[in-house]
Design a protein around this motif. Structure first.
Motif, mmCIF file in Angstrom:
data_model
loop_
_atom_site.group_PDB
_atom_site.id
_atom_site.type_symbol
_atom_site.label_atom_id
_atom_site.label_comp_id
_atom_site.label_asym_id
_atom_site.label_seq_id
_atom_site.Cartn_x
_atom_site.Cartn_y
_atom_site.Cartn_z
ATOM 1 N N UNK A 174 12.788 0.652 -3.233
ATOM 2 C CA UNK A 174 13.928 0.062 -2.540
ATOM 3 C C UNK A 174 14.744 -0.756 -3.527
ATOM 4 N N UNK A 175 16.017 -1.017 -3.209
ATOM 5 C CA UNK A 175 16.827 -1.891 -4.074
ATOM 6 C C UNK A 175 16.161 -3.257 -4.232
ATOM 7 N N UNK B 41 18.642 -10.852 -1.785
ATOM 8 C CA UNK B 41 19.068 -11.059 -0.400
ATOM 9 C C UNK B 41 18.440 -10.016 0.532
ATOM 10 N N UNK B 42 18.306 -8.802 0.023
ATOM 11 C CA UNK B 42 17.705 -7.726 0.821
ATOM 12 C C UNK B 42 16.221 -7.988 1.045
ATOM 13 N N UNK B 43 15.533 -8.365 -0.022
ATOM 14 C CA UNK B 43 14.102 -8.623 0.083
ATOM 15 C C UNK B 43 13.814 -9.835 0.963
ATOM 16 N N UNK B 44 14.687 -10.835 0.918
ATOM 17 C CA UNK B 44 14.486 -12.023 1.750
ATOM 18 C C UNK B 44 14.579 -11.676 3.234
ATOM 19 N N UNK B 45 15.515 -10.782 3.596
ATOM 20 C CA UNK B 45 15.655 -10.364 4.992
ATOM 21 C C UNK B 45 14.396 -9.639 5.448
ATOM 22 N N UNK B 46 13.889 -8.744 4.617
ATOM 23 C CA UNK B 46 12.688 -7.983 4.972
ATOM 24 C C UNK B 46 11.481 -8.905 5.065
ATOM 25 N N UNK B 47 11.356 -9.831 4.091
ATOM 26 C CA UNK B 47 10.219 -10.759 4.093
ATOM 27 C C UNK B 47 10.251 -11.667 5.320
ATOM 28 N N UNK C 204 11.573 -11.032 8.213
ATOM 29 C CA UNK C 204 11.234 -10.250 9.402
ATOM 30 C C UNK C 204 9.730 -10.025 9.494
ATOM 31 N N UNK C 205 9.107 -9.709 8.386
ATOM 32 C CA UNK C 205 7.652 -9.498 8.379
ATOM 33 C C UNK C 205 6.920 -10.786 8.745
ATOM 34 N N UNK C 206 7.389 -11.925 8.236
ATOM 35 C CA UNK C 206 6.766 -13.203 8.550
ATOM 36 C C UNK C 206 6.931 -13.547 10.024
ATOM 37 N N UNK C 207 7.994 -13.037 10.637
ATOM 38 C CA UNK C 207 8.288 -13.298 12.039
ATOM 39 C C UNK C 207 7.450 -12.416 12.961
ATOM 40 N N UNK C 208 6.750 -11.428 12.391
ATOM 41 C CA UNK C 208 5.891 -10.576 13.200
ATOM 42 C C UNK C 208 6.414 -9.170 13.411
ATOM 43 N N UNK C 209 7.564 -8.847 12.807
ATOM 44 C CA UNK C 209 8.062 -7.479 12.903
ATOM 45 C C UNK C 209 7.206 -6.588 11.996
ATOM 46 N N UNK C 210 6.761 -5.466 12.545
ATOM 47 C CA UNK C 210 5.956 -4.526 11.760
ATOM 48 C C UNK C 210 6.892 -3.561 11.056
ATOM 49 N N UNK C 211 6.927 -3.615 9.733
ATOM 50 C CA UNK C 211 7.798 -2.758 8.927
ATOM 51 C C UNK C 211 6.919 -1.783 8.155
ATOM 52 N N UNK C 212 7.183 -0.504 8.316
ATOM 53 C CA UNK C 212 6.372 0.546 7.695
ATOM 54 C C UNK C 212 7.250 1.371 6.766
ATOM 55 N N UNK C 213 6.819 1.534 5.539
ATOM 56 C CA UNK C 213 7.586 2.292 4.552
ATOM 57 C C UNK C 213 7.101 3.731 4.484
ATOM 58 N N UNK C 214 8.030 4.665 4.604
ATOM 59 C CA UNK C 214 7.742 6.072 4.363
ATOM 60 C C UNK C 214 8.776 6.599 3.373
ATOM 61 N N UNK D 27 8.189 -4.353 -2.121
ATOM 62 C CA UNK D 27 8.195 -4.172 -0.673
ATOM 63 C C UNK D 27 6.845 -4.548 -0.082
ATOM 64 N N UNK D 28 5.784 -4.108 -0.730
ATOM 65 C CA UNK D 28 4.446 -4.430 -0.243
ATOM 66 C C UNK D 28 4.203 -5.934 -0.287
ATOM 67 N N UNK D 29 4.700 -6.578 -1.334
ATOM 68 C CA UNK D 29 4.546 -8.027 -1.451
ATOM 69 C C UNK D 29 5.327 -8.766 -0.376
ATOM 70 N N UNK D 30 6.396 -8.137 0.118
ATOM 71 C CA UNK D 30 7.199 -8.751 1.180
ATOM 72 C C UNK D 30 6.549 -8.583 2.552
ATOM 73 N N UNK D 31 5.497 -7.777 2.640
ATOM 74 C CA UNK D 31 4.794 -7.591 3.905
ATOM 75 C C UNK D 31 4.974 -6.228 4.530
#
Length: 658
Positions: A348-349, A353-359, A361-371, A389-393
């Motif tokens: 991923x890029x 700012x992009x990674x902070x949004x993803x991180x 969301x993951x901390x908030x309990x959103x399940x994000x799955x990468x394919x 990405x994995x480090x971001x959750x």
């Protein structure tokens, strides 16, 4: 259920809509009620109850000549060319909605023009629908020569698959659960969203023990040149002759695992592909089944349909230049899960700012799955851009298809008993064979001649122990390798790994049947664990023998050539509870029938083995239609003689008065 014969497989066809049954309308192809069912009724390949068509009498020159000379083709009174009998046999079909369409032939004045369903319970309606029956046929490795009797449960209204929603998946799953007495199920569906539906159903149908096949067509049955005929006949044939206990998708002579496919073309007849998993079945001159890849149910639970999926999921495809605001919009509070389609192997890029949004969301309990956006390949942590990405959750989704990942996440989030942490963990665990995990089994080619000999000697020692006489003598059978002192090439015994596997494949079924008959759990365990996976996290029911493709259905389901009985039949007949449990835990099929049409449950009940009956029923076994016919006689005799113990056994087995 009238009209059912002992040598018939019963299949329920659930017709939801789609191109397969469409006609040309004013604005293009459109669904037309009753058309598909009425068309099938006129085709001898799909409906030949009197076995009187040319199709049923052309298997040999002699058969055709005899039919041709005796059929009386010019005399309709003989019934030689009648496509259906005056009164069509019926099958009891249940639905979660009123059944208003029957597909009865409007040209038959002797038959009712409609059938009205009755309400059997809350949200359960039932009706006796007219059935169609195929000519008798036999297939390689199938369950003998048989006809396939099927009823068509047609939805009202019929759907274009682009309109299919979560509630429709739940409806299909519910109708399969309500009609689980059928031997198998074929779902006619539009191609546009068929891979979404097959993925969703693979999760909704929990502990499935029977064959479920989705199919459709690129060219409708109404057109002379079409793929509808082959697809429907292929799906019916496989469903009627084989037990492949999972949700599958059949198209263009291939049977795929339902949660492994994607639609690849809108104009080719081979519209679907499974890039990361080989087809389960290839239909050509022969029907080739990859039994090693067929799922074997090993959990001791009855089949059930899960009737809920979360709608709070979404799929986000990354692209160069995607903004943080766009990504953030996908992670609004109502969203519980997101499938992130990443570049390549999970990249991923790297913008902060992009990674902070993803991180966040993951901390908030959103399940994000990468394919992966690639149709072939898997997500990995080989690149730094993927590890962030994995480090971001973000959870890696392996090689799941986008359709499957979305369906699986929706399914898991609908289960209130799972925490967010458990959902994240389960997204990376194969539940229905939807993703690939590493294999630690060495290929057969890595085995040395000495290892092959040692393996065979182990098999033969068990034969000797099981075959020993009543005295103290114990036969010893040993195969010797090449004498190191010998230089005579003709005296050596050398083979390839494939030849060694072939010899073992010939011996193991005999040994397993013998061990089960003697209730020798040590030898049964030897057969079931020999060459098993060494990885403790991997299901131990996958064997090298099966990988060689030499034992149909796996060794645990190997059949006796004469009776068609599996080891589970033998163990149940003899009341060997320990053997039954070993076999069930190794993936024995409880719905498998022998050449007489009987299940293992029938034999256990007939012999009065109540403990075995209870184990099989807990696993989800039910009496077949054939079983129930013979059970009725046994129950009548028990009632007449006052044998309450026998009556209790049959009732525990699920006997239903007919």
């Amino acid at each position: 259920m009238s009209g059912t014969h002992l040598d018939e497989a019963r299949v329920l066809v659930i017709y939801t809509g789609g191109t397969i049954g469409m006609l040309v309308g004013h604005q293009g192809l459109t669904t037309e009620p009753l058309f598909l069912t009425e068309t099938l009724r006129t085709l001898a390949a799909f409906h030949d109850p009197l076995q009187s068509s040319l199709f049923s009498n052309s298997s040999s020159v002699q058969g055709y000549r005899q039919w041709s000379s005796n059929s009386g083709r010019s005399s309709p009174q003989t019934g030689a060319h009648v496509a259906y009998p005056p009164q069509l046999p019926t099958l009891l079909v249940r639905s979660s909605r009123p059944i208003g369409r029957t597909g009865l032939n409007p040209g038959n004045k002797d038959q009712e023009s409609s059938v009205t369903s009755t309400k059997a319970a809350d949200n359960v309606y039932e009706a006796h629908l007219p059935s169609l029956v195929t000519p008798r046929s036999a297939v390689p490795g199938g369950t003998g020569s048989k006809r396939i009797r099927y009823a068509v449960l047609e939805w009202e209204p019929l759907l274009d698959s682009s309109n299919v929603e979560i509630n429709d998946w739940i409806r299909i799953a519910t109708e399969i659960e309500l009609n689980y007495t059928f031997d198998a199920f074929v779902i006619l569906h539009g191609t546009d969203t068929m891979s979404y539906s097959s993925s969703a159903l693979s999760f909704l149908l929990e502990d499935l023990g029977k064959t479920v096949i989705l199919t459709g067509a690129q060219i409708p049955l109404s057109q002379l040149r079409n793929d509808a005929t082959d697809n429907l006949m292929g799906a019916l044939t496989i469903a009627g002759h084989y037990i492949i206990p999972e949700v599958c998708l059949y198209f263009n002579h291939m049977l795929f695992r339902g949660n492994r496919v994607s639609k690849m073309s809108s104009y080719d007849l081979n519209a679907f592909d499974s890039p990361n998993f080989a087809p389960l079945v290839k239909v050509g001159i022969d029907i080739i089944i990859n039994w090693n890849n067929v799922i074997r149910q090993t959990s001791l639970r009855r089949f059930r349909a899960h009737k809920e999926m979360s709608s709070h999921v979404a799929t986000l495809r990354l692209f160069p230049g995607i903004t943080a605001a766009t990504v953030n919009a996908f992670f609004m509070p109502s969203t519980k899960g997101v499938i992130l389609e990443t570049f390549g192997a999970g990249n991923a890029p790297q913008r902060s700012d992009l990674m902070n949004v993803i991180r966040e969301a993951c901390n908030r309990g959103v399940v994000v799955v990468a394919i992966s956006q690639c149709s072939k390949g898997s997500v990995s942590d080989a690149y730094e851009t993927g590890r962030t990405l994995l480090q971001a959750g973000v959870i890696p989704g392996g090689d799941m298809t986008p359709e499957c990942a979305l369906a699986k996440l929706s399914y898991l989030l609908s289960k209130s008993e799972f925490s967010v942490a458990e959902v994240r963990k389960l997204m990376g665990v194969p539940l229905r064979g939807e993703l690939t995990r590493s294999s630690l089994v060495p290929p057969p080619s890595q085995l040395t001649v000495e290892e092959n000999l040692q393996s065979l000697n182990g098999v033969l020692s068990h034969f000797g122990r099981l075959s020993k006489s009543l005295g103290n003598s114990k036969p010893q059978i040993v195969i010797s390798g090449l004498d190191g002192a010998s230089h005579d090439a003709a005296a050596s015994w050398s083979w390839t790994a494939a030849e060694a596997a072939s010899v073992e494949a010939s011996l193991y079924p005999l040994l397993l049947h013998l061990a089960v008959a003697r209730n020798d759990t040590e030898s049964i365990g030897f057969c079931l664990t020999k060459s098993a996976h060494s990885d403790p996290t991997v299901d131990s029911t996958f064997y090298n023998l099966d990988a060689a493709g030499l034992i149909e259905g796996g060794i645990v389901n190997c059949t006796d050539p004469g009776s068609g009985r599996t080891p589970l039949h033998t163990a149940s007949l003899n009341g060997h509870v320990d053997s039954v449990n070993l076999l069930l835990n190794a993936g024995a099929l409880v719905h498998q029938r022998d050449t007489l049409g009987h299940t293992a449950l029938y034999y256990a009940a007939r012999q009065g083995h109540i403990e075995v009956v209870n184990v099989l029923v807990k696993m989800g076994s039910t009496l077949s239609v054939v079983d129930n016919v013979f059970a009725a006689l046994a129950v009548a005799n028990a009632s007449k003689s006052g044998d309450n113990m026998s009556l209790n056994v049959w009732l525990s087995a699920g006997y239903i008065a007919i």
